[in-house]
Design a protein around this motif. Structure first.
Motif, mmCIF file in Angstrom:
data_model
loop_
_atom_site.group_PDB
_atom_site.id
_atom_site.type_symbol
_atom_site.label_atom_id
_atom_site.label_comp_id
_atom_site.label_asym_id
_atom_site.label_seq_id
_atom_site.Cartn_x
_atom_site.Cartn_y
_atom_site.Cartn_z
ATOM 1 N N GLN A 30 0.836 -1.195 0.000
ATOM 2 C CA GLN A 30 0.000 0.000 0.000
ATOM 3 C C GLN A 30 0.867 1.240 0.000
ATOM 4 O OE1 GLN A 30 -2.685 0.146 3.333
ATOM 5 N NE2 GLN A 30 -4.449 0.128 2.006
ATOM 6 N N VAL A 31 0.432 2.255 -0.731
ATOM 7 C CA VAL A 31 1.102 3.555 -0.748
ATOM 8 C C VAL A 31 0.021 4.614 -0.680
ATOM 9 C CG1 VAL A 31 2.544 5.139 -2.057
ATOM 10 C CG2 VAL A 31 3.051 2.709 -2.091
ATOM 11 N N ILE A 36 -1.285 -1.575 -3.887
ATOM 12 C CA ILE A 36 -0.309 -1.874 -4.939
ATOM 13 C C ILE A 36 -0.311 -3.383 -5.114
ATOM 14 C CG2 ILE A 36 2.124 -1.796 -5.620
ATOM 15 C CD1 ILE A 36 0.786 0.964 -5.360
ATOM 16 N N ASN A 37 -0.570 -3.825 -6.314
ATOM 17 C CA ASN A 37 -0.529 -5.250 -6.622
ATOM 18 C C ASN A 37 -0.171 -5.342 -8.098
ATOM 19 O OD1 ASN A 37 -0.933 -7.965 -7.143
ATOM 20 N ND2 ASN A 37 -2.710 -8.105 -5.809
ATOM 21 N N GLU A 38 1.118 -5.561 -8.364
ATOM 22 C CA GLU A 38 1.580 -5.628 -9.735
ATOM 23 C C GLU A 38 2.712 -6.631 -9.847
ATOM 24 O OE1 GLU A 38 4.354 -1.753 -10.112
ATOM 25 O OE2 GLU A 38 2.244 -1.405 -9.701
ATOM 26 N N LYS A 58 11.437 -5.902 1.035
ATOM 27 C CA LYS A 58 10.819 -4.573 0.999
ATOM 28 C C LYS A 58 11.250 -3.806 -0.246
ATOM 29 C CE LYS A 58 9.245 -4.567 5.362
ATOM 30 N NZ LYS A 58 7.905 -5.005 5.534
ATOM 31 N N VAL A 59 10.320 -3.055 -0.819
ATOM 32 C CA VAL A 59 10.618 -2.207 -1.966
ATOM 33 C C VAL A 59 11.173 -0.885 -1.442
ATOM 34 C CG1 VAL A 59 9.657 -1.033 -3.973
ATOM 35 C CG2 VAL A 59 8.828 -3.304 -3.351
ATOM 36 N N PRO A 60 12.407 -0.537 -1.809
ATOM 37 C CA PRO A 60 13.015 0.686 -1.281
ATOM 38 C C PRO A 60 12.315 1.948 -1.762
ATOM 39 C CG PRO A 60 14.413 -0.297 -2.971
ATOM 40 C CD PRO A 60 13.265 -1.236 -2.737
ATOM 41 N N GLN A 68 4.263 0.902 2.160
ATOM 42 C CA GLN A 68 5.202 -0.211 2.178
ATOM 43 C C GLN A 68 4.720 -1.275 1.209
ATOM 44 O OE1 GLN A 68 4.966 -1.536 6.312
ATOM 45 N NE2 GLN A 68 3.868 -3.338 5.621
ATOM 46 N N ALA A 69 5.651 -2.005 0.670
ATOM 47 C CA ALA A 69 5.315 -3.091 -0.247
ATOM 48 C C ALA A 69 6.389 -4.155 -0.140
ATOM 49 C CB ALA A 69 5.223 -2.572 -1.678
ATOM 50 N N ASN A 70 5.987 -5.354 -0.374
ATOM 51 C CA ASN A 70 6.910 -6.477 -0.367
ATOM 52 C C ASN A 70 7.012 -7.045 -1.770
ATOM 53 O OD1 ASN A 70 7.571 -6.662 2.479
ATOM 54 N ND2 ASN A 70 5.430 -7.200 2.750
ATOM 55 N N ALA A 71 8.222 -7.409 -2.142
ATOM 56 C CA ALA A 71 8.477 -8.000 -3.451
ATOM 57 C C ALA A 71 8.907 -9.445 -3.255
ATOM 58 C CB ALA A 71 9.581 -7.214 -4.163
#
Length: 122
Positions: A30-31, A36-38, A58-60, A68-71
């Protein structure tokens, strides 16, 4: 949204061609209250090690934007995308967008086309 996607696409597209035939990085989070889902899938071979460095945890830069988002690595991007941007900025990659509103998809389409990408809705 263009600013969140471009670094990931560029990182995947400029990696040296090596072992892997296809590789994908799925980003979820989420931002600023927006989901965010891609998933970015490379269309050129890159090594497992390079992919792990580019798509790990984590996405820098997102914390500064209030999110925050996780890859995570996936063998291929999942089906069910609402829109796809192919070859943005000349990158040998496709970006699959999931769980987006019609307005968000329209904005993503404009961003894709501004980056000389080809937009499709599966």
């Amino acid at each position: 949204m263009r600013h969140l996607t471009a670094p990931l696409v560029l990182a995947l597209s400029f990696a040296a061609p090596l072992a892997q035939a296809a590789s994908a990085c799925h980003v979820e989070g989420q931002v600023a209250g927006m989901v965010i889902n891609e998933c970015t899938q490379s269309l050129q071979p890159i090594s497992d090690e390079q992919l792990k460095q580019q798509c790990n945890g984590k996405v820098p830069g997102l914390e500064e934007l209030g999110g925050q988002a996780n890859a995570r690595l996936v063998p291929a991007c999942p089906s069910g995308a609402k829109g796809v941007c192919e070859s943005p900025m000349g990158a040998q990659a496709k970006i699959y967008y999931y769980k987006r509103s019609a307005e968000e998809l329209a904005n993503l389409q404009r961003a894709c086309e501004m980056q000389r990408g080809k937009w499709t809705q599966p």
